[in-house]
Design an enzyme around this catalytic site. Structure first.
Site, PDB file in Angstrom:
ATOM      1  N   HIS A 196      37.504  44.569  38.356  1.00  0.00           N
ATOM      2  CA  HIS A 196      37.528  43.455  39.313  1.00  0.00           C
ATOM      3  C   HIS A 196      38.836  42.708  39.112  1.00  0.00           C
ATOM      4  O   HIS A 196      39.097  42.170  38.038  1.00  0.00           O
ATOM      5  CB  HIS A 196      36.338  42.514  39.090  1.00  0.00           C
ATOM      6  CG  HIS A 196      36.318  41.356  40.038  1.00  0.00           C
ATOM      7  ND1 HIS A 196      35.668  41.398  41.266  1.00  0.00           N
ATOM      8  CD2 HIS A 196      36.889  40.117  39.965  1.00  0.00           C
ATOM      9  CE1 HIS A 196      35.840  40.232  41.882  1.00  0.00           C
ATOM     10  NE2 HIS A 196      36.571  39.442  41.115  1.00  0.00           N
ATOM     11  N   CYS A 197      39.662  42.670  40.149  1.00  0.00           N
ATOM     12  CA  CYS A 197      40.998  42.092  40.033  1.00  0.00           C
ATOM     13  C   CYS A 197      41.046  40.761  40.778  1.00  0.00           C
ATOM     14  O   CYS A 197      41.057  40.738  42.021  1.00  0.00           O
ATOM     15  CB  CYS A 197      42.046  43.047  40.605  1.00  0.00           C
ATOM     16  SG  CYS A 197      43.745  42.443  40.428  1.00  0.00           S
ATOM     17  N   PRO A 198      41.086  39.631  40.060  1.00  0.00           N
ATOM     18  CA  PRO A 198      41.181  38.333  40.753  1.00  0.00           C
ATOM     19  C   PRO A 198      42.514  38.132  41.448  1.00  0.00           C
ATOM     20  O   PRO A 198      42.614  37.337  42.379  1.00  0.00           O
ATOM     21  CB  PRO A 198      40.986  37.322  39.615  1.00  0.00           C
ATOM     22  CG  PRO A 198      41.387  38.052  38.375  1.00  0.00           C
ATOM     23  CD  PRO A 198      41.016  39.483  38.602  1.00  0.00           C
ATOM     24  N   ASN A 230      39.497  40.925  44.965  1.00  0.00           N
ATOM     25  CA  ASN A 230      38.508  41.944  45.325  1.00  0.00           C
ATOM     26  C   ASN A 230      38.328  42.885  44.149  1.00  0.00           C
ATOM     27  O   ASN A 230      39.136  42.906  43.207  1.00  0.00           O
ATOM     28  CB  ASN A 230      38.967  42.716  46.564  1.00  0.00           C
ATOM     29  CG  ASN A 230      37.818  43.381  47.300  1.00  0.00           C
ATOM     30  OD1 ASN A 230      36.688  43.420  46.818  1.00  0.00           O
ATOM     31  ND2 ASN A 230      38.086  43.913  48.488  1.00  0.00           N
TER      32      ASN A 230
END
Length: 365
Positions: free
Chosen positions: A170-172, A176
């Site tokens: 999960h890449c802030p 997304n």
């Protein structure tokens, strides 16, 4: 009935994205899907846009006139591609796995009860299933939130509360999850962003050096005359170390056909032998890279813009509370004396599911 007679009915119907069970947020009528926390993504967008805008306002005109027009043109192309891949990564379905329907989850819950001397006893369901992928035995883990056995490489994202196929992380920074459907665009975003940072930093140095020579001033005088260039150079300098390093790491992952999740867990690196191999690798680093960059994007498994029909509500039970979509509580009463009563929803299993349970029991006997 004429076509226009359907219009009021369609306007009253809800879209499926409006009752989506995860924590994602939608925009543009359900066409774009983002994480529920987009603060860091907005910061990423602001840094790229402000740094690029300062470059095109203060440095690009000088380079166009005194060096060569191709330099700002290359920067503009890299800037456009970076933003395009960023929005593509952030706004598309990363590979969300649909949750189970009410009948399916109830069947699984009902099958978890055995008849004992004191009545129905709850038996915890199996957490794994074994399958074979390209000659290697792998375990499918059961997700108690989505009520499904997750396919290989699929994990449940606690931030978005959904299962993601080929879950990478999960890449802030992009707002997304990164998974099966958007990993390609995430990788290309990192690659273009690395080139953009290097290009802008090198162009700024070129601008300052040429200006100091033409005006016959020192390099320090050129710095004092261009404070915006200093700000751009500082941002790009520190970005290069992190972005280029992250890009190199993902290049290694792409070449070995691994995800970040698999690499952190050491799925194929802790014990290297003939039994512990990567069944998803093509056999060469070139083939692995082509699979990521050139393979077609699989279709989305969630119909975000579809209409919520009565059959859909019946199957997923969203008329009461959409957050219980596919998630059936196991216990409705407190634990007492080593026994637990059958959940009310398991008592109202449909006739088809009851028939499946009886058939399954008959086959085992």
């Amino acid at each position: 009935m004429r076509r226009q007679d359907y219009t009021p009915i369609r306007l009253m119907m809800r879209r499926k994205w409006e009752v989506f069970p995860g924590r994602n947020q939608f925009c543009c009528g359900g066409r774009c899907i983002l994480s529920h926390e987009t603060g860091v993504f907005k910061l990423t967008l602001v840094l790229i846009v402000i740094t690029g805008s300062l470059f095109f306002i203060f440095d690009a005109p000088y380079l166009w006139e005194h060096v060569h027009p191709i330099i700002p043109l290359i920067s503009a192309a890299l800037f456009a591609w970076t933003l395009a891949f960023l929005f593509r990564t952030a706004c598309m379905d990363p590979g969300i796995l649909p949750r189970s329907a009410i009948a399916e989850s109830e069947f699984y819950e009902a099958a978890s009860y055995e008849q004992g001397e004191a009545g129905a006893m709850y038996v915890p369901p199996a957490r794994t299933k074994d399958i074979t992928v390209n000659g290697k035995t792998m375990k499918l883990k059961y997700c108690f939130t989505c009520k499904v056995f997750r396919p290989p490489r699929t994990s449940h994202c606690s931030m978005c509360n959904v299962c993601i196929e080929n879950f990478d992380h999960h890449c802030p920074w992009v707002g997304n999850c990164v998974g099966k459907r958007n990993y390609r665009y995430f990788f290309l975003f990192l690659f273009m962003l690395s080139l953009l940072c290097i290009d802008i930093f090198a162009s700024i140095i070129c601008h300052l050096v040429v200006e100091s020579k033409e005006d016959k001033n020192s390099f320090v005088d050129a710095l004092q005359a261009n404070p915006a260039s200093i700000l751009e150079a500082v941002v790009c300098f520190f970005s290069i170390w992190s972005v280029v390093g992250l890009t190199g790491y993902h290049c290694q992952l792409v070449a070995t056909a691994q995800t970040t999740n698999e690499d952190i867990k050491g799925s194929y690196s802790r014990k290297r032998d003939s039994q512990n191999f990567n069944p998803f690798a093509s056999g060469s680093w070139c083939g692995n890279c082509l699979n990521v960059v050139c393979s077609p994007v699989p279709p989305s498994l969630i119909d975000k813009r579809g209409f919520v029909t009565s059959q859909y509500e019946e199957h997923y039970g969203i008329e009461a509370c959409h957050e219980r979509y596919g998630a059936i509580p196991i216990f409705e009463q407190p634990f007492s004396g080593g026994q637990v009563s059958r959940p009310p929803q398991a008592q109202h299993v449909t006739r088809d599911v009851d028939d499946r349970i009886q058939l399954h029991s008959h086959m085992e006997n």
